[in-house]
Scaffold this active site. Sequence first.
Site, short mmCIF file in Angstrom:
data_model
loop_
_atom_site.label_atom_id
_atom_site.label_comp_id
_atom_site.label_asym_id
_atom_site.label_seq_id
_atom_site.Cartn_x
_atom_site.Cartn_y
_atom_site.Cartn_z
N ASP A 271 -24.99 9.68 47.52
CA ASP A 271 -24.04 9.55 48.62
C ASP A 271 -23.80 8.10 48.99
O ASP A 271 -22.68 7.74 49.35
CB ASP A 271 -24.53 10.34 49.84
CG ASP A 271 -24.19 11.80 49.71
OD1 ASP A 271 -23.03 12.10 49.36
OD2 ASP A 271 -25.08 12.65 49.91
N HIS B 158 -20.92 27.81 38.11
CA HIS B 158 -22.11 28.61 37.86
C HIS B 158 -22.58 28.58 36.41
O HIS B 158 -23.77 28.47 36.13
CB HIS B 158 -21.83 30.07 38.25
CG HIS B 158 -21.96 30.29 39.71
ND1 HIS B 158 -21.16 31.15 40.40
CD2 HIS B 158 -22.79 29.74 40.61
CE1 HIS B 158 -21.50 31.11 41.67
NE2 HIS B 158 -22.48 30.28 41.82
N CYS C 93 -34.26 8.68 46.05
CA CYS C 93 -34.26 10.06 45.55
C CYS C 93 -32.91 10.47 44.96
O CYS C 93 -32.73 11.61 44.55
CB CYS C 93 -34.67 11.04 46.65
SG CYS C 93 -33.56 11.05 48.05
N GLU D 61 -28.20 6.92 53.30
CA GLU D 61 -27.15 7.28 52.33
C GLU D 61 -25.75 7.04 52.90
O GLU D 61 -24.75 7.42 52.30
CB GLU D 61 -27.31 8.73 51.86
CG GLU D 61 -27.49 9.77 52.94
CD GLU D 61 -27.76 11.17 52.39
OE1 GLU D 61 -27.61 11.41 51.19
OE2 GLU D 61 -28.14 12.03 53.21
C1 PEP Z 1 -28.29 11.59 47.53
O1 PEP Z 1 -27.27 11.61 48.20
O2 PEP Z 1 -28.59 10.67 46.75
C2 PEP Z 1 -29.25 12.72 47.59
C3 PEP Z 1 -30.41 12.68 46.99
O3 PEP Z 1 -28.87 13.84 48.25
P1 PEP Z 1 -27.83 14.92 47.69
O4 PEP Z 1 -27.57 14.59 46.24
O5 PEP Z 1 -28.48 16.23 47.87
O6 PEP Z 1 -26.63 14.69 48.56
MG MG Z 2 -27.06 12.97 49.84
#
Ligand code: PEP
Ligand code: MG
Length: 589
Positions: free
Chosen positions: A466, A199, A513, A442
Amino acid sequence: MEPNKTRKEIIFEGVPASPGVAHGWSFVYIKQEVEIPRYQVDSNAHKAEIARFEKALLETRKQISDIRQQVVVKLGEDEARIFDAHLLVLEDVALIDETIRAQKQSGLNIEVAFYDVSQRYIDVFKMMDDNYIKERVSDIQDVAKRVLNVLLGQTPSNMGQFTESKIIVAEDLEPSTTATLDKSKVLGIITDKGSRSSHAVIMARSLQVPAVVGLHNITEHIAPDDYILVDGYDGKVIVNPTENTLFTYGQYQRVRQTLQGVFESSLDKPSTTLDGHSLKLMANIGGVNNIDQCKNMRAEGVGLFRTESIFLGRTDYPTEEEQYIAYKQVVERMNPLPVVIRTLDLGGDKKMANQHFSPKEENPFMGLRAVRFCLENPRIFKDQLRAILRAGKHGNMKIMYPMISGLEELKQANALLETARQELRDRGDACDYPVEIGIMIEIPAAVMIADILAQHCSFFSIGTNDLIQYTLAVDRVNDQIAHLYEPSHPAILRSLKTTISAAQKQGIKVCVCGEMASDPLYLPLLLGVGVNELSLTAVAIPEIKYLLRNCTYEETKILFDILLEQSDGKNVLNLLKSFYDRKVKENKG
Ligand code: PEP
Ligand code: MG
């Protein structure tokens, strides 16, 4: 005061938690260890002791609510939610009843009873084999100390003596302490404990204060008013920096500031390459509080709305109505720009505060996570889908499913979406407008069958965080193997290529992303492989846009072919570093 030139410079390495460089005098935060008096009370005084306890609970409640309010004003509703967990500790019937019983049985003062009972809770939580629960130990410790301080009429720590701008050095910071820090006086934060998900770190990042955590025993090496330099980019802490070090970092900071100015000068310009190729730059968000920043950074939409952020830190599931309001606010404020709402990605390291909702798993990242959890819990999933469909009426919304590993999951998720739509129709709240449905790529299995998946959805979004973890079998949160977590690994390059070729063949768009999209080194790689959109941390947009505007699409395509021939991720990284250096040096000013 001048830095002490006679003392030796010592360098410590920890986990970079919040970017930036700061230097200044240390303020060693001392948690006031509460000294608990132990005395026998008259058996007639039991009621009076209970009344004292109840009054202290009320007073503590007021203190925490005040802190919560300050945090709402300073940081926003999302960050303030941590204190809801604190308030829940105060309402814990078992904790309160056990304390009352313990006082009656022992005949000792209420402070002793409360301390013993809360300590027992803390010990049990500490033993649990679950990092999320372990991190909640600090919540109970924080609240218990507060209650004891109120009972004993003490001030909680030396933080009240913190008046000038300093670097805070602490074993660990309680969330309530971090949240109430006066940003204008905190130059930096360094702690013995903590991970990127603790946190205090989340708060430090929101405060935009440079921070390094996980330094193990740095508090043993720093005295009050030591001169310290914090490098939140590389996770370094330098105690007693020499003139030379300060000079080098001074130059580094100046370069970064000048560069930032150069990067921001492109902010209002289109995100296109020198040869006119467009790459849409969108932002990753966790809620409506991030929208101002998206707008300031001229994000061309939200490419990833991590909806689980609305669920985390809660002990119950948010209702359809609560979710609807949260999604609608985002969609409305971004309208007409697109918002990609990702359905719930609970599990892995993202757990709700209630253990009952997040059962213990041996391998949580391989477990009942994301779309798997949603398909197992259709009621919770449909609540979310109805909320999303209703919110979508207020702007330009798309839906995306996380962690798809096969076509069957995509079909099942779509079937539940249709059921949710029917339920809305039955309620007289028809949401029959067309929605683009995309999936996250992913999991390596999804890469391998990208050609099949591309025929059944409208877009792909590659979650490199991921994808790297699962492809290389490197736990993304385990700092012992962090050096093996390699975005430039040839297997990752090939996975990107396979995914994009499949999408292109089917004529659907691909976004990236994961964090790779926020790292400027990887921009030419992602551009060259043929990605159409990036969704990134909003603050990283200026630099990425600047680089984009100084590349040609043609040169990045040639570069990607060269990268693809490399047999080693280190070579890939070196080539990317020289590309970056060349672009930044060539075009500076
Ligand atoms: C990812 O896995 O790249 C992703 C954008 O999702 P998260 O980081 O929320 O798992
Ligand atoms: Mg992810």
